[in-house]
Motif scaffolding. Sequence first.
Motif, short mmCIF file in Angstrom:
data_model
loop_
_atom_site.label_atom_id
_atom_site.label_comp_id
_atom_site.label_asym_id
_atom_site.label_seq_id
_atom_site.Cartn_x
_atom_site.Cartn_y
_atom_site.Cartn_z
N GLY A 222 29.57 40.31 28.28
CA GLY A 222 28.32 41.03 28.48
C GLY A 222 27.31 40.22 29.26
N ALA A 223 27.24 38.93 28.98
CA ALA A 223 26.33 38.06 29.73
C ALA A 223 26.74 37.98 31.19
CB ALA A 223 26.30 36.67 29.11
N LEU A 224 28.04 37.94 31.45
CA LEU A 224 28.51 37.92 32.83
C LEU A 224 28.19 39.22 33.54
CD1 LEU A 224 31.92 36.10 32.37
CD2 LEU A 224 29.95 35.26 33.65
N LEU A 225 28.35 40.35 32.85
CA LEU A 225 27.99 41.64 33.45
C LEU A 225 26.50 41.69 33.75
CD1 LEU A 225 30.12 44.25 31.46
CD2 LEU A 225 30.51 43.33 33.75
N PHE A 226 25.68 41.14 32.87
CA PHE A 226 24.24 41.08 33.12
C PHE A 226 23.95 40.26 34.37
CE2 PHE A 226 20.08 39.10 32.51
CZ PHE A 226 19.29 40.24 32.39
N PHE A 227 24.59 39.11 34.51
CA PHE A 227 24.40 38.25 35.68
C PHE A 227 24.82 38.98 36.95
CE2 PHE A 227 26.15 35.23 38.76
CZ PHE A 227 25.04 34.43 38.98
N ILE A 228 25.97 39.64 36.90
CA ILE A 228 26.46 40.37 38.08
C ILE A 228 25.50 41.50 38.43
CG2 ILE A 228 28.30 41.90 38.90
CD1 ILE A 228 30.25 40.12 37.23
N GLY A 229 25.02 42.20 37.43
CA GLY A 229 24.07 43.28 37.70
C GLY A 229 22.77 42.77 38.28
N VAL B 246 28.47 35.06 42.81
CA VAL B 246 28.89 36.20 42.00
C VAL B 246 30.41 36.21 41.83
CG1 VAL B 246 28.98 38.73 41.95
CG2 VAL B 246 26.91 37.59 42.62
N PHE B 247 31.15 35.70 42.82
CA PHE B 247 32.60 35.67 42.71
C PHE B 247 33.04 34.84 41.51
CE2 PHE B 247 36.83 34.05 44.03
CZ PHE B 247 37.49 35.26 44.02
N ALA C 107 31.42 34.61 38.70
CA ALA C 107 31.22 35.48 37.54
C ALA C 107 32.35 36.49 37.42
CB ALA C 107 29.87 36.19 37.64
N TYR C 108 32.81 37.01 38.56
CA TYR C 108 33.94 37.94 38.53
C TYR C 108 35.21 37.26 38.03
CZ TYR C 108 31.48 41.70 40.96
OH TYR C 108 30.61 42.70 41.29
N LEU C 109 35.45 36.01 38.44
CA LEU C 109 36.62 35.28 37.96
C LEU C 109 36.56 35.05 36.45
CD1 LEU C 109 37.12 32.52 40.71
CD2 LEU C 109 38.53 34.55 40.31
N LEU C 110 35.40 34.66 35.95
CA LEU C 110 35.25 34.44 34.52
C LEU C 110 35.38 35.75 33.75
CD1 LEU C 110 32.32 31.86 34.50
CD2 LEU C 110 34.76 31.41 34.13
N ALA C 111 34.84 36.83 34.29
CA ALA C 111 34.96 38.14 33.63
C ALA C 111 36.42 38.59 33.60
CB ALA C 111 34.09 39.17 34.35
N PHE C 112 37.15 38.37 34.69
CA PHE C 112 38.56 38.71 34.72
C PHE C 112 39.33 37.92 33.67
CE2 PHE C 112 42.87 37.92 36.38
CZ PHE C 112 43.33 39.22 36.42
N TYR C 113 39.02 36.63 33.57
CA TYR C 113 39.66 35.80 32.55
C TYR C 113 39.41 36.36 31.16
CZ TYR C 113 39.71 32.20 28.99
OH TYR C 113 39.89 31.53 27.82
N LEU C 114 38.16 36.70 30.86
CA LEU C 114 37.82 37.20 29.52
C LEU C 114 38.49 38.53 29.23
CD1 LEU C 114 34.04 36.26 29.33
CD2 LEU C 114 35.92 35.28 28.00
#
Length: 159
Positions: A130-137, A85-86, A88-95
């Motif tokens: 949005g896809a990353l948020l779905f994965f994290i959720g 999950v970390f 996914a958080y890194l990629l979400a932060f980048y975006l």
Amino acid sequence: MGFFSFLGRVLFASLFILSAWQMFNDFGVDGGPAAKELAPKLDLAKAHLSSRLGVTLPNIEVRRVVTTIVALKGAGGLLFVIGNVFGAYLLAFYLVVVSPILYDFYNYGPQERHFSLLLTEFLQSVALFGALLFFIGMKNSTPSKRNNLKKRTPKPKAA
């Protein structure tokens, strides 16, 4: 099911990993083409934030920004592939941080040629986010195996 989940993560993360690899290969002494494209947009974003906040922001070296982008995309993509999950958080932060700066459609009028191209790229980043948020959720909603493996110890019966 697990194989297809892994395959989906590999295909999704390949967008980030391959672009990070290309940026790394083209980096050179001056930061490469990514630094040349990012420098004026970063200066514009810095000037906009300085005027809104009322403080002068320090100079940001574009090479360091490109290095950070490569690190976020590369490490985040690799961690995402293994299901961490970390990553996914890194990629979400980048975006969240880079997309509004890189795809600055708001600086152009709707009739200009750059507007539709930048808006499309920005909306693609929003979809990836949005896809990353779905994965994290999904990762946070599934119970961990540790909780399922705990066995209750039987209480001794009173006589």
